[in-house]
Design an enzyme around this catalytic site. Sequence first.
Site, PDB file in Angstrom:
ATOM      1  CB  SER A  87      67.663  38.662  32.363  1.00  0.00           C
ATOM      2  OG  SER A  87      68.694  37.729  32.204  1.00  0.00           O
ATOM      3  NE  ARG A  90      65.261  15.712  22.905  1.00  0.00           N
ATOM      4  CZ  ARG A  90      66.306  15.183  23.528  1.00  0.00           C
ATOM      5  NH1 ARG A  90      67.331  14.757  22.828  1.00  0.00           N
ATOM      6  NH2 ARG A  90      66.318  15.076  24.826  1.00  0.00           N
ATOM      7  CG  HIS A 142      76.949  27.029  27.834  1.00  0.00           C
ATOM      8  ND1 HIS A 142      75.997  26.110  28.231  1.00  0.00           N
ATOM      9  CD2 HIS A 142      78.058  26.726  28.530  1.00  0.00           C
ATOM     10  CE1 HIS A 142      76.527  25.288  29.108  1.00  0.00           C
ATOM     11  NE2 HIS A 142      77.782  25.640  29.315  1.00  0.00           N
ATOM     12  CD  GLU A 197      74.386  34.638  30.529  1.00  0.00           C
ATOM     13  OE1 GLU A 197      73.167  34.882  30.468  1.00  0.00           O
ATOM     14  OE2 GLU A 197      74.820  33.594  31.048  1.00  0.00           O
TER      15      GLU A 197
HETATM   16  C1  GRF Z   1      71.489  32.329  31.063  1.00  0.00           C
HETATM   17  O1  GRF Z   1      72.367  32.288  32.145  1.00  0.00           O
HETATM   18  C2  GRF Z   1      72.053  31.587  29.901  1.00  0.00           C
HETATM   19  O2  GRF Z   1      73.444  31.558  29.876  1.00  0.00           O
HETATM   20  C3  GRF Z   1      71.529  30.198  30.083  1.00  0.00           C
HETATM   21  O3  GRF Z   1      70.258  30.373  30.657  1.00  0.00           O
HETATM   22  C4  GRF Z   1      70.197  31.595  31.362  1.00  0.00           C
HETATM   23  C5  GRF Z   1      68.988  32.348  30.909  1.00  0.00           C
HETATM   24  O4  GRF Z   1      68.733  33.458  31.693  1.00  0.00           O
HETATM   25  N1  GRF Z   1      71.525  29.507  28.828  1.00  0.00           N
HETATM   26  P1  GRF Z   1      67.585  34.492  31.319  1.00  0.00           P
HETATM   27  O5  GRF Z   1      66.289  33.700  31.244  1.00  0.00           O
HETATM   28  O6  GRF Z   1      67.955  35.132  30.017  1.00  0.00           O
HETATM   29  O7  GRF Z   1      67.562  35.457  32.459  1.00  0.00           O
END
Ligand code: GRF
Length: 216
Positions: free
Chosen positions: A14, A66, A110, A175
């Site tokens: 998303s 890694r 995050h 976000e």
């Molecule tokens: C988000 O909540 C981000 O903060 C975390 O992973 C999630 C990813 O969500 N790091 P999406 O795949 O962008 O919907």
Amino acid sequence: MALPFAVLISGRGSNLLALERATRDGRIDGRIVAVLCDRVDAAGIPAARALGLEASVLEAAQGMDRAAYGAALSAALEAGGARLVVLAGFMRILDAGFVRHWAGRLLNIHPSLLPAYRGLHTHRRVLEAGERIHGCTVHFVVEELDAGPIVIQGRLAVRPGEDEGSLSARVQRLEHIIYPRAVGWMAEGRLTWRDGTAYMDGAPLRPAIVEEEPCV
Ligand code: GRF
């Protein structure tokens, strides 16, 4: 020139979709040159392709450590012409060599108000602790996990009786606002990195804050 950047995902994507939208409506003077994913079954892959984005899966081969995965990832990103790498729900820990190579050109989002609640299951832990304030953070990636300089945070008030689903949906809406803003600043050259220090408009970076708009 529009900044060529890559987005790394492992899941729904998303944030990737929010970033792509921002490249189309002019909030980001950039273009997504590659979407890379470490999981073949991630819902973000068909979603990206439906928008015409170049999306590839880079799974870790059997026995690949890694550092070898990081080197393969870097090679794919360089080949795609990325000048910025945006981690958007990418669940694989990147090795020190990768982080050093992309230092200052590597952002992560995050789901907490860092430095609080590094690591996983942030919404659940925030609710269990009875926190009143929560949110999300865009930061530069450094070798220590969830610890790099903070660019921007989205902040909200936890509602009484709120559950994890509601809280995570509200944080995700934030976000989708703050990540395009941070990438937009990189594309404009306002957000920079020199000798391990981040700058905004030439001054040492201080976190920007976006508050959730109250619902009406
Ligand atoms: C988000 O909540 C981000 O903060 C975390 O992973 C999630 C990813 O969500 N790091 P999406 O795949 O962008 O919907």
